[in-house]
Design a protein around this motif. Structure first.
Motif, PDB file in Angstrom:
ATOM      1  N   VAL A 113      23.145  -0.931  28.527  1.00 47.99           N
ATOM      2  CA  VAL A 113      23.678  -0.716  29.970  1.00 47.99           C
ATOM      3  C   VAL A 113      23.758   0.906  30.187  1.00 47.99           C
ATOM      4  N   LEU A 114      24.046   1.703  29.021  1.00 48.37           N
ATOM      5  CA  LEU A 114      24.103   3.024  29.199  1.00 48.37           C
ATOM      6  C   LEU A 114      22.836   3.573  29.532  1.00 48.37           C
ATOM      7  N   GLU A 115      21.793   2.919  29.053  1.00 55.80           N
ATOM      8  CA  GLU A 115      20.484   3.396  29.388  1.00 55.80           C
ATOM      9  C   GLU A 115      20.083   3.451  30.738  1.00 55.80           C
ATOM     10  N   THR A 116      20.989   2.654  31.592  1.00 56.35           N
ATOM     11  CA  THR A 116      20.461   2.481  33.037  1.00 56.35           C
ATOM     12  C   THR A 116      21.223   3.750  33.563  1.00 56.35           C
ATOM     13  N   LEU A 117      22.041   4.530  33.072  1.00 51.60           N
ATOM     14  CA  LEU A 117      22.556   5.736  33.810  1.00 51.60           C
ATOM     15  C   LEU A 117      21.529   7.019  33.684  1.00 51.60           C
ATOM     16  N   ALA A 118      21.560   7.938  34.633  1.00 53.01           N
ATOM     17  CA  ALA A 118      21.050   9.265  34.581  1.00 53.01           C
ATOM     18  C   ALA A 118      21.765  10.015  33.480  1.00 53.01           C
ATOM     19  N   PRO A 119      20.992  10.970  32.757  1.00 54.92           N
ATOM     20  CA  PRO A 119      21.631  11.598  31.674  1.00 54.92           C
ATOM     21  C   PRO A 119      22.901  12.354  31.975  1.00 54.92           C
ATOM     22  N   THR A 120      23.300  12.959  32.966  1.00 50.64           N
ATOM     23  CA  THR A 120      24.434  13.426  33.109  1.00 50.64           C
ATOM     24  C   THR A 120      25.599  12.373  33.389  1.00 50.64           C
ATOM     25  N   GLU A 121      25.244  11.488  33.904  1.00 55.74           N
ATOM     26  CA  GLU A 121      26.112  10.260  34.125  1.00 55.74           C
ATOM     27  C   GLU A 121      26.733   9.498  32.890  1.00 55.74           C
ATOM     28  N   ARG A 122      25.634   9.436  32.056  1.00 53.36           N
ATOM     29  CA  ARG A 122      25.734   8.846  30.432  1.00 53.36           C
ATOM     30  C   ARG A 122      26.607   9.802  29.744  1.00 53.36           C
ATOM     31  N   ALA A 123      26.541  10.994  29.764  1.00 50.61           N
ATOM     32  CA  ALA A 123      27.224  12.115  29.203  1.00 50.61           C
ATOM     33  C   ALA A 123      28.605  11.933  29.733  1.00 50.61           C
ATOM     34  N   VAL A 124      28.954  11.886  30.951  1.00 48.14           N
ATOM     35  CA  VAL A 124      30.279  11.888  31.371  1.00 48.14           C
ATOM     36  C   VAL A 124      31.012  10.715  31.205  1.00 48.14           C
ATOM     37  N   PHE A 125      30.239   9.505  31.369  1.00 53.38           N
ATOM     38  CA  PHE A 125      30.861   8.067  30.858  1.00 53.38           C
ATOM     39  C   PHE A 125      31.149   8.137  29.438  1.00 53.38           C
ATOM     40  N   VAL A 126      30.329   8.718  28.755  1.00 52.35           N
ATOM     41  CA  VAL A 126      30.798   8.746  27.391  1.00 52.35           C
ATOM     42  C   VAL A 126      31.938   9.622  26.778  1.00 52.35           C
ATOM     43  N   LEU A 127      31.999  10.694  27.237  1.00 52.79           N
ATOM     44  CA  LEU A 127      32.896  11.707  26.989  1.00 52.79           C
ATOM     45  C   LEU A 127      34.501  11.189  27.685  1.00 52.79           C
ATOM     46  N   ARG A 128      34.356  10.664  28.805  1.00 56.13           N
ATOM     47  CA  ARG A 128      35.520  10.431  29.605  1.00 56.13           C
ATOM     48  C   ARG A 128      36.121   9.188  29.045  1.00 56.13           C
ATOM     49  N   GLU A 129      35.189   7.835  29.143  1.00 58.89           N
ATOM     50  CA  GLU A 129      35.884   6.700  28.950  1.00 58.89           C
ATOM     51  C   GLU A 129      35.682   6.049  27.369  1.00 58.89           C
ATOM     52  N   VAL A 130      34.855   6.683  26.665  1.00 57.15           N
ATOM     53  CA  VAL A 130      35.005   6.346  25.136  1.00 57.15           C
ATOM     54  C   VAL A 130      35.753   7.501  24.465  1.00 57.15           C
ATOM     55  N   PHE A 131      35.924   8.810  24.647  1.00 60.60           N
ATOM     56  CA  PHE A 131      36.539   9.838  24.050  1.00 60.60           C
ATOM     57  C   PHE A 131      37.636  10.499  24.765  1.00 60.60           C
TER      58      PHE A 131
END
Length: 298
Positions: A113-131
């Motif tokens: 699912v994360l593969e469907t995000l743009a690079p910056t969106e993926r970085a923001v999602f990982v840093l905010r939602e996971v960490f």
């Protein structure tokens, strides 16, 4: 003597598992995550620690920027990839599964699912939602304003929520489904496979142009079951299945002639398999040789 290199090494190693986890979740590739950590170390070793107030935040920022650069390169590489692209499976330590949120975030299903995000969106999602990093810290890492990061996080969160599995499935339920799948596959039990596969199941195979794999997604329980049983029936040499722990979840290792051939991960919903992810590309199986410790500890 100046002990800065020793201190720099000590700090880096203290955060290494965290930095690797961030890079891996952003890239879906352990090999590329290791390269990102090498680049991070080279930059970290050259800084004056006395001038760094928040050492962990500084390391996360370097790692994120290096991962973003690598993510854009990977995007171009995937355009010419032969067949479906799947994340690189990791043999994970037992404690990864104990952190339910971490295990969910590194599952094959969620990484896809994360593969469907743009690079910056993926970085923001990982840093905010996971960490759960503060917006201000994420803004520093991705070169955006905190307000922009909030908007990106909101958009990415909605995008992922619409596509990820609806519920977190227990390890026991996943093991049960995998055991039924294994029994039916080993014995050629077509009905047994149809019973455990959801009607809309999707099979993805990643051979990377090196090993034979399905060139495109196979959809539907009947098609998937007949393909699996027919394919195993034509295989020369002994094949064995072994349960293991991949990306924090139960999975299967397929051995052919005693050698690692395929890693099979699954997506489970309502007790049945809705996604089958078979990684055969040998370049993606090197990190199955030893356990990896992932971490969300900040």
């Amino acid at each position: 003597m100046d002990d800065r290199p020793d201190r720099a090494t000590e700090v880096f190693l203290a955060h290494r598992n965290l930095l690797f986890t961030i890079a891996y979740e952003m890239l879906g590739s352990a090999a590329d995550a290791e390269d990102v950590l090498q680049e991070t170390w080279l930059r970290w070793a050259g800084v004056d620690l006395a001038e760094i107030r928040e050492q962990r935040a500084y390391l996360v920022r370097i790692t994120t920027r290096q991962a973003l650069a690598r993510l854009r390169v990977l995007g171009r590489r995937k355009e010419s990839y032969v067949g479906p692209w799947l994340p690189e499976p990791l043999l994970t330590a037992p404690d990864v599964a104990e952190d339910v949120e971490l295990a969910d975030s590194v599952s094959m299903a969620v990484l896809l699912v994360l593969e469907t995000l743009a690079p910056t969106e993926r970085a923001v999602f990982v840093l905010r939602e996971v960490f759960d990093l503060p917006y201000e810290e994420i803004a520093e890492a991705v070169d955006k304003t905190p307000a922009a990061v909030r908007q990106i996080a909101h958009r990415a969160r909605a995008h992922v929520a619409a596509r990820r599995p609806r519920e977190v499935v227990s390890a026991a339920e996943t093991r049960s489904a995998l055991a039924a799948f294994q029994r039916a596959t080993e014995t050629g039990d077509l009905q047994g496979l149809l019973d455990i596969l959801a009607p809309e199941v999707v099979l993805l195979g990643d051979g990377g142009g090196i090993k034979q794999a399905v060139p495109r997604p196979i959809v539907g329980a009947d098609k998937v079951a007949r393909l699996l049983i027919g394919g195993l029936g034509r295989t020369a040499g002994p094949i064995s299945f072994r349960p293991t722990q991949v990306n924090g979840h139960p999975a299967l290792v397929v051995q052919r002639g005693g050698e690692l051939d395929t890693v099979v991960a699954v997506r489970i919903e309502d007790g049945r398999i809705t996604g089958l992810y078979a990684v055969r590309n040998p370049e993606k199986l090197s990190h199955m040789a030893s356990e990896h410790t992932l971490s969300r500890s900040l």
